[in-house]
Write an enzyme that holds these catalytic residues in place. Structure first.
Site, PDB file in Angstrom:
ATOM      1  N   ASP A   1       0.832  -1.204   0.000  1.00 59.10           N
ATOM      2  CA  ASP A   1       0.000   0.000   0.000  1.00 59.10           C
ATOM      3  C   ASP A   1       0.870   1.259   0.000  1.00 59.10           C
ATOM      4  OD1 ASP A   1      -2.373   1.455  -0.004  1.00 59.10           O
ATOM      5  OD2 ASP A   1      -3.270   0.246   1.585  1.00 59.10           O
TER       6      ASP A   1
ATOM      7  N   ASP B   1     -10.610   1.997  -3.577  1.00 62.84           N
ATOM      8  CA  ASP B   1     -11.205   1.712  -2.274  1.00 62.84           C
ATOM      9  C   ASP B   1     -12.724   1.712  -2.339  1.00 62.84           C
ATOM     10  OD1 ASP B   1      -8.831   1.378  -0.916  1.00 62.84           O
ATOM     11  OD2 ASP B   1      -8.739   3.428  -0.169  1.00 62.84           O
TER      12      ASP B   1
END
Length: 755
Positions: A482, A549
């Site tokens: 990430d 997301d």
């Protein structure tokens, strides 16, 4: 990309005749350039024409059996003799070099911008006049070397023809003279025809990545800069220039992409004198690249795809390139369960094992433990940078969960954010100077975190050893990498706060490449604030990306539709989320959520311990369906079509051997239109016969439990939209089949199979 100059290839004489690269008789179906000798005394070779190779393949044989480059060049560019004065205007009709220069009579954006500063502070050698030294042409590679004796600079331009049909080019600039040369910009330009009339690229933001935007071509400059230090959520991604009205299936399109994960510039320029160009390169911060004598700077690869079959043709070229890479997934993308939206930071072993048991029972193949397992990471304000298993969250270590997951036959995956650090962490307390900053102040926090300075070897080595130790200590087969903030005031303390995004990007590549080399059995997913850092340089190193997301299925339809413009479906992390979505609060039935995830790398982002038995059975059926058809989905050619009704979208995948296709008819919302939908399927063998049947878990006719939303369209023939009739591929492409409408937020699946 800055370093000593390597040995060059053995030079060959500069070509006196036009060049068609690549030769479409040897490499058919490729984007092709026609280059003519430089105008005037020794100018750089210029692109007189660019486009699909089929357009010049029939131009007749030239010297050595190649196509008739001279004839093509004469038709495309006219006389290459040089600039001509018309009134007070200098007209350039001999093409545009891959590196445009002011010295050739151009007032448009020069490809190289920089200067050498003397003791008096004045900038010199800011305008170049490179003279070619050699031109080398191989089957799939073109190399031009050139030198400007006055400026003391050498240029090396490489062009490569790629699997899939595109090409890529880059420049390497070397400082041959005494004194430091400051590079402000070095960019690759591709000439495109004057008939291009519209531009299309992307914008967006968090939860809304790759939103398309389109506008007419006009004189001047269309400039897309990415200054976020990574490929941003609002990045242009691919810049398309096309003929009027180009769409998914038709129109001439030229598309450019910068394969770089830092700051980039991508643009289109049209002037009255020099025509139209697509160009791209790295966006360099002030003073970021300064070349001492003998040092060189290489641009990122800039990709060009030219097609005559619309946006799907562009996508097919990028997908073909990705599928040729060594890092492309070796096996079909496994079904993925990520526990983030199930548990967030609440890491309870019993609950996580229960999730694993249920996941294995419904066919999940990979289980990923997300954020919260390390250091003092009990929320998103602390612990980043301390990559050791948390004794608070995991007093007995990760082994119990890892062994439980792998004993169930699933791969265990783990989340990292290696480039980041929280001020509340042991690492930051020990090394506050290890973060990117201008040197005199700490950048503003984003998500409570700062960025580690990967331009410094000691920082890279520390992160490498910490992450590698965790991977070596456990049976981990997958990493979700990430990157949850942009780079702001990204300088390095090692150079007094000088800008360091360029070196940071190279440090990221080096860190990931070393980890891949140490742990060859691990697959890697790139995630960056959701769907950031989506570019071909990252995709050359990873097996999966997190698209966004946003897990709301309705929103995901659009995001995934446009992400496939660059990224092949097998890379697209697409998950079935909770019945009531965590981002939007909207509720969708399981079939709509699963059918949305079907056309990517299928996964689950949902607390399945809260699902009722019927939902688990249905989810298991979708997983089985995905596993049955994923080879087709991840090896065929993607197509998309816009329906006249804006709430309807059609997309699908046609098998590489044209033996069939899987088609989705997506009804996004309610419509006042009631007529059946016409669904056409391009790309099949026009002379072959096909049957079209309803598809999906359990689909067998009206009232069946499928394909999605519970039913096949009311009143439909159980055999399929055309009954038992065998239809030629030409009919399916031109006429199609009629499909009755269904409710909003439903997906109807059709299977097309060779008879």
């Amino acid at each position: 990309m800055i370093g000593p100059r390597p040995d060059l290839e053995v030079p060959v004489p500069v070509a006196a005749d036009p060049i068609v690269f690549p030769d479409p008789t040897r490499l058919p179906g490729r984007t092709t350039l026609v280059l003519v000798p430089g105008a005037g005394p020794g100018g750089l070779p210029a692109v007189a024409w660019s486009g699909p190779g089929a357009a010049v393949a029939g131009a007749g044989a030239g010297a050595g059996g190649s196509v008739g480059a001279g004839a093509v060049a004469a038709a495309a560019a006219g006389s290459p003799a040089g600039p001509a004065a018309v009134g007070r205007t200098v007209l350039r009709d001999g093409g545009t070099p891959l590196l445009p220069e002011m010295s050739s009579g151009r007032y448009s954006r020069p490809g190289l911008r920089g200067a050498r500063f003397g003791a008096d502070g004045a900038g010199r050698d800011w305008s170049t006049a490179f003279v070619p030294e050699s031109v080398s042409v191989q089957t799939d590679r073109l190399l031009v070397t050139a030198r400007d004796e006055v400026a003391g600079l050498s240029l090396r331009t490489e062009v490569e023809s790629l699997s899939g049909g595109g090409l890529r080019a880059r420049h390497t600039l070397t400082n041959d003279a005494p004194g430091r040369y400051l590079v402000d910009a070095l960019e690759v330009a591709f000439a495109v025809p004057e008939r291009v009339a519209e531009l299309l690229d992307s914008t967006g933001g968090h939860l809304h990545e790759r939103t398309p935007q389109r506008h007419p071509v006009a004189d001047g400059l269309w400039l897309r800069e990415n200054r976020r230090g990574k490929t941003g959520l609002d990045a242009a991604t691919v810049l398309h220039a096309g003929t009027a009205g180009f769409d998914f299936g038709s129109g001439e399109v030229w598309a450019a992409h910068v394969a770089w994960s830092g700051n980039t510039a991508l643009g289109f320029e049209r002037t009255a004198e020099t025509g139209s160009t697509l160009w791209g390169g790295e966006l360099l911060l002030p003073g970021e690249v300064a070349l001492d004598t003998g040092q060189e700077y290489a641009t990122p690869w800039v990709h060009l795809v030219a097609v005559d079959d619309g946006l799907d043709g562009v996508a097919a070229a990028f997908h073909g390139w990705l599928r040729s890479l060594p890092a492309h997934p070796a096996e079909p993308a496994p079904v993925n369960l990520n526990v983030w939206e199930a548990v967030y930071f609440d890491h309870d072993l019993t609950r996580l094992q229960q999730l694993a048991d249920l996941a294995a029972g419904i066919g999940v193949e990979r289980y990923v433990l997300d954020d919260g397992w390390f250091g003092s990471r009990r929320d998103d304000t602390a612990g980043l940078g301390d990559w050791t298993v948390s004794p608070d969250a995991w007093p007995n270590g990760l082994d119990a969960l890892v062994e439980h997951v792998t004993a169930l036959g699933m791969v265990f995956g783990l989340w990292f954010e290696p480039e980041m650090v929280n001020p509340d962490s042991d690492l930051y307390r020990a090394h506050p100077d290890w973060v990117l900053s201008t040197g005199d102040r700490v950048p503003l926090l984003e998500r409570g975190q700062l960025v580690l300075d990967l331009s410094r070897d000691e920082v890279c080595n520390h992160v490498l050893e910490q992450v590698s130790a965790v991977l070596s200590a456990h049976d981990i087969g997958y990493v979700k990498w990430d990157h949850n903030r942009d780079l702001l005031e990204a300088g390095t303390a090692a150079a007094g706060g000088a800008p360091a995004v360029h070196l940071q990007t190279l440090g990221f590549y080096a860190l990931l490449d070393q980890l891949r080399a140490r742990h060859p059995g691990v697959e890697w997913e790139s995630c960056a604030s959701g769907g950031g850092r989506v570019d071909l340089a990252v995709l050359a190193r990873t097996q999966r990306i997190w698209v966004s997301d946003m897990t709301d299925a309705l929103a995901r339809q659009q995001i995934q539709r446009w992400t496939t413009q660059l990224v092949a479906p097998e890379y697209l992390g697409a998950h079935v989320s909770a019945p009531v979505n965590h981002q939007t609060g909207r509720a969708f039935d399981l079939d709509f959520r699963a059918a949305t995830a079907l056309f990517g790398s299928f996964g689950i982002e949902w607390d399945i311990t809260a699902a009722d038995p019927g939902s688990l059975d249905r989810l298991a059926a979708w997983i089985a369906y995905y596993r049955e058809h994923r080879f087709l989905l991840h090896s065929g050619r993607t197509f998309r079509r816009d329906d006249p009704d804006p709430v309807v979208q059609v997309h699908g995948v046609v098998a590489a051997d044209r033996s069939g296709a899987l088609v989705a008819i997506v009804e996004l919302g309610d419509s006042h239109r009631r007529l059946p939908l016409t669904v056409r399927v391009p790309g099949l063998d026009p002379d072959r016969g096909y049957r079209v049947t309803w598809s999906g878990p359990g689909a067998s006719g009206p009232g069946a439990s499928g394909p999605t939303g519970g039913d096949v369209p009311t009143g439909a023939d159980p055999a399929g939209p055309a009954g038992d009739v065998v239809l030629p591929g030409s009919v399916l492409a031109r006429i199609g089949v009629r499909v009755r409408r269904r409710k909003p937020q439903t997906v109807t699946l059709l299977m097309v199979s060779a008879a």
